[in-house]
Design an enzyme around this catalytic site. Sequence first.
Site, PDB file in Angstrom:
ATOM      1  N   GLU A  10      -1.854  36.491  15.505  1.00  0.00           N
ATOM      2  CA  GLU A  10      -3.216  36.022  15.795  1.00  0.00           C
ATOM      3  C   GLU A  10      -3.846  36.836  16.921  1.00  0.00           C
ATOM      4  O   GLU A  10      -5.001  37.235  16.852  1.00  0.00           O
ATOM      5  CB  GLU A  10      -3.160  34.549  16.200  1.00  0.00           C
ATOM      6  CG  GLU A  10      -4.510  33.977  16.581  1.00  0.00           C
ATOM      7  CD  GLU A  10      -4.492  32.472  16.707  1.00  0.00           C
ATOM      8  OE1 GLU A  10      -3.400  31.925  16.993  1.00  0.00           O
ATOM      9  OE2 GLU A  10      -5.536  31.845  16.518  1.00  0.00           O
ATOM     10  N   GLU A  28      -2.407  22.696  13.308  1.00  0.00           N
ATOM     11  CA  GLU A  28      -3.719  23.161  12.893  1.00  0.00           C
ATOM     12  C   GLU A  28      -3.681  23.392  11.375  1.00  0.00           C
ATOM     13  O   GLU A  28      -3.944  22.476  10.627  1.00  0.00           O
ATOM     14  CB  GLU A  28      -4.111  24.426  13.669  1.00  0.00           C
ATOM     15  CG  GLU A  28      -5.609  24.585  13.751  1.00  0.00           C
ATOM     16  CD  GLU A  28      -6.082  25.456  14.912  1.00  0.00           C
ATOM     17  OE1 GLU A  28      -5.369  25.612  15.896  1.00  0.00           O
ATOM     18  OE2 GLU A  28      -7.208  25.978  14.787  1.00  0.00           O
ATOM     19  N   ASP A  77     -11.961  33.190   9.155  1.00  0.00           N
ATOM     20  CA  ASP A  77     -10.781  34.017   8.939  1.00  0.00           C
ATOM     21  C   ASP A  77     -10.787  34.611   7.530  1.00  0.00           C
ATOM     22  O   ASP A  77     -10.598  35.810   7.338  1.00  0.00           O
ATOM     23  CB  ASP A  77      -9.502  33.187   9.148  1.00  0.00           C
ATOM     24  CG  ASP A  77      -9.457  32.506  10.508  1.00  0.00           C
ATOM     25  OD1 ASP A  77     -10.517  32.083  11.001  1.00  0.00           O
ATOM     26  OD2 ASP A  77      -8.365  32.383  11.085  1.00  0.00           O
TER      27      ASP A  77
HETATM   28  C1  BGC Z   1      -7.990  29.431  14.505  1.00  0.00           C
HETATM   29  C2  BGC Z   1      -8.812  30.626  14.171  1.00  0.00           C
HETATM   30  C3  BGC Z   1     -10.193  30.097  13.959  1.00  0.00           C
HETATM   31  C4  BGC Z   1     -10.651  29.704  15.320  1.00  0.00           C
HETATM   32  C5  BGC Z   1     -12.098  29.373  15.450  1.00  0.00           C
HETATM   33  C6  BGC Z   1      -8.459  28.933  15.818  1.00  0.00           C
HETATM   34  O1  BGC Z   1      -7.752  27.878  16.280  1.00  0.00           O
HETATM   35  O2  BGC Z   1      -6.625  29.701  14.466  1.00  0.00           O
HETATM   36  O3  BGC Z   1      -8.286  31.469  13.288  1.00  0.00           O
HETATM   37  O4  BGC Z   1     -11.039  30.872  13.235  1.00  0.00           O
HETATM   38  O5  BGC Z   1      -9.828  28.694  15.834  1.00  0.00           O
HETATM   39  O6  BGC Z   1     -12.398  28.597  16.519  1.00  0.00           O
END
Ligand code: BGC
Length: 909
Positions: A769, A486, A493
Amino acid sequence: MERSGHIVSDVRFEHCQPGHTLGLPYDRPRLSWKFYNVDSAFRQAAYEVEVYAPSADTGTTLLCCRKVNSSQSRLVPWPCDEALISRQEVSVRVRIWSCHGSSSSWSQPVIFETGLLTRADWDCQRIAAPSMPPTAGPCAEQLFRRAFWLRSRVRRARLYVTAQGLYQVEINGQQIGDFLAPGWTNYNHRILHQTYDVTHLLTGAPEENCIGIRLAEGWFSGRLGFLGGRRHLWGPYPTVMAQLEIIYEDHSTERICTDKTWLTTAGPAKAAEIYDGEKYDGTAEIDGWSEPSNPTHVFDPAPWREADEKPPLSDTIQIVPDFGAPGTRKQTIAPVQKIITPRGKVVLDFGQNLVGYVRIKAVKGKRGDRISLEHAEVMENNELGRRPLRICQALDQYTLKGAESGEQWEPRFTFHGFRYCQVDGWPVEAPELQDSLVAVVCHSEMEPVGHFLCSDKMLNKLHENTVWSMKGNFLSIPTDCPQRDERLGWTGDIALFAPSAAKLYDCYSFLQNWLVDVVYEQDLRGGIPPLVSPNAFQGVEFWGDPWPCSIWHDVTIRVPWALYVASGDQDILARNYGSMKTWLTRIPRDMKTTTVNRLWDRECFQLGDWLDPSAPPDQPATSKTDATLVADAFLVHNLDLVYQIAEVLGDTEGARVFEAEARATRQQFVHEYISASGRVVSDSQTAYALAICFDLLPTAAQRTNAGERLAKLVRREHFKIETGFAGTPFICEALVRAGHGAVAYAMLLNRECPSWLYPVTMGATTTWERWDSMLPDGSINPGEMTSFNHYSHGAVISFLHERLAGLRCVEPGWKKSRAAPVISGGITHAEVSYNTPYGKVGCSWSIEGEQFTLAVEVPPTTTMEVVLPTESGERTELVKAGKWTFSGRHRPDRAWPVTPISKMPWVEG
Ligand code: BGC
């Protein structure tokens, strides 16, 4: 004229960090300086700036000199009539007059140099490897070289480089430059270039010299995006452009530019990818590939071919100097232990979850031996915990040359998020593994600005973990996580974390750069900002069609605002004001439930209070709090912010419109979500936290009742967290504002899951997270989206700084501050300080018995409100620059819950 002892120092250009003033994009850089050795009454009455151009023969030439009657010492306009041109080097010095008429001496001169400011400055060709069929898998790094003779002695040499991909330069065998240059931008819009001073690397004339460039796919054409991602997202193969510009002692000039006279061949890194890592074959190294022929090494042209010249980049793509926040290899960390796992694997523990890579300092082995380095953030069942990496190998491999004297290696074009590294294939004849490897910590260059410490070790660790998570996720762009498939620039964020980020590091240049692409992509998406940036590629995006989403898309308002508060620089607001206004008009409003539709359309899917701890692991958006309520609360707050922004920018009409819109939207919010007595729909921690912090409760009685209810909900949960992304930055602040400081501290200091300190009890070295990324039994959360390095929960550090240590900024840029610690939770000491635009501001307090002491430091030309406890309440004193100490009697907060939590009569009301 009387000369004072005042010292003018730390002269800066724009937001450039010391040591990063070469090759920048500003043609009229604003100037700032700080004062030392001044008393609390000091005021600047005037300043004078001299701008010099270094001259070959006479030393320097005065370009302009300007004296201005002004008290401004921050971001004053460029003093010369002419703007700077590309490649221009200037030296600047400043002196000031105080309001008493005495002058300071001149500051030390500071050098600044522009990069290539226009496309027309680029004479070189865009080159690539000779055409080959597109690859389904990763392709090898490509080497490029060009040998050249110097005509005479070199006075000055600059190398300008950019790439679609990642590059690393060597001159005469010496590696130079930054990590992961030129950085990740929306390559369809703009590509950054770097400028290097290479004068000292060119050897005397007449002698042959050589420049070599390694080129890899990086973010440009390597695999990118989650769910497997895609290759060739921005283009089919990487390309590079470089221009070495030499000025000889005799003033003649020469340019060595990339073109088809450059030779190229595949490099030893057979694969070099962001997610999957680097696979480097030492046996394929070409000795002296970036060196000229010399008696010890004769260049063998056999493997080399002519580079392919590619058509020039489209005119719509800008090549711009970077903003001076390059990726850097910042520090090294030695392993703290070697683990032999139940499966017999050797794993090194670096004791810190970090972002970077592992360097092999020394190894000896047979030619063809292969060492594998596999990275992970955690161990599970005593083996490497790979599952959270998803489709990401995080695997570097080095094949040994078999050099008698031993060899060293480190990857150049990848990074990993890891604490643990499993090492396979370490040769038996090699030195002890633990002594031979170090972790190299990498992040973008940012100046640390904030310091915090308190008497609670666990909170200090939480703070330290937040700093590590910020560093790990500030590499070229602000990312969500640095380890899995990712690592994207998720806008939500940073929209929530930016105020905290700006308290830790000066991230103005870093985020200013990133916001340029956010605005560009918003334009491509019909006014809706991106969910992740860099994002758009020929209409295809990481994440479907433009879909409006609160908080994530509020990035365009909330990040510039956070940078403005920290820096006092209105420029960031001006640059993003249009984008903010457009976003507000593109928010789909509710057409059904309200007469005048101002609130969000109820049908719009929202990420809402993302990752509320009660959400099932596979449904992170399923929160206790109604997601549309969250969106509407943020909408009101955003309108409040844009109203203030319009005022700051002098847009009177805009301010009038946004003030009215904020008022009307607030009214509709109240109508929709708030009962007459102050209950808030959803009846959740996040709903109350937002209602209190965003001033959504109209009457004093409603505010009191909402505060009471929030405190009760928190007590009922035994002080555990029930907030996701949206509520987390606000919950403690809301409790304090509502007069329930003791409850806020009980929550802050709670160690049971979910809480901020639970990860600390589990040995976390970064913020996670999920509240329970690792479950209490040591297993990894079953959710596929589980990172151990995410900064979102770290947003609580704003509370640590502003309430616990007690220092906040009152006027943007710290022109005025306020010291007002909230003392509770058994904390006996706290301190916080910042390196502000005006100098150091600090606040520290301690309690000994009943004695309370507060010490503050106020930077020159600023003021501070100091709030002190008294028998009857509190009193406020206004102090000027200097160091001040106050003392008084401490009255403990009786609201602290003294009964063991399990025995308390919690009653659901
Ligand atoms: C991320 C998040 C992001 C979110 C939104 C995730 O995979 O790690 O921090 O804001 O997806 O869908």
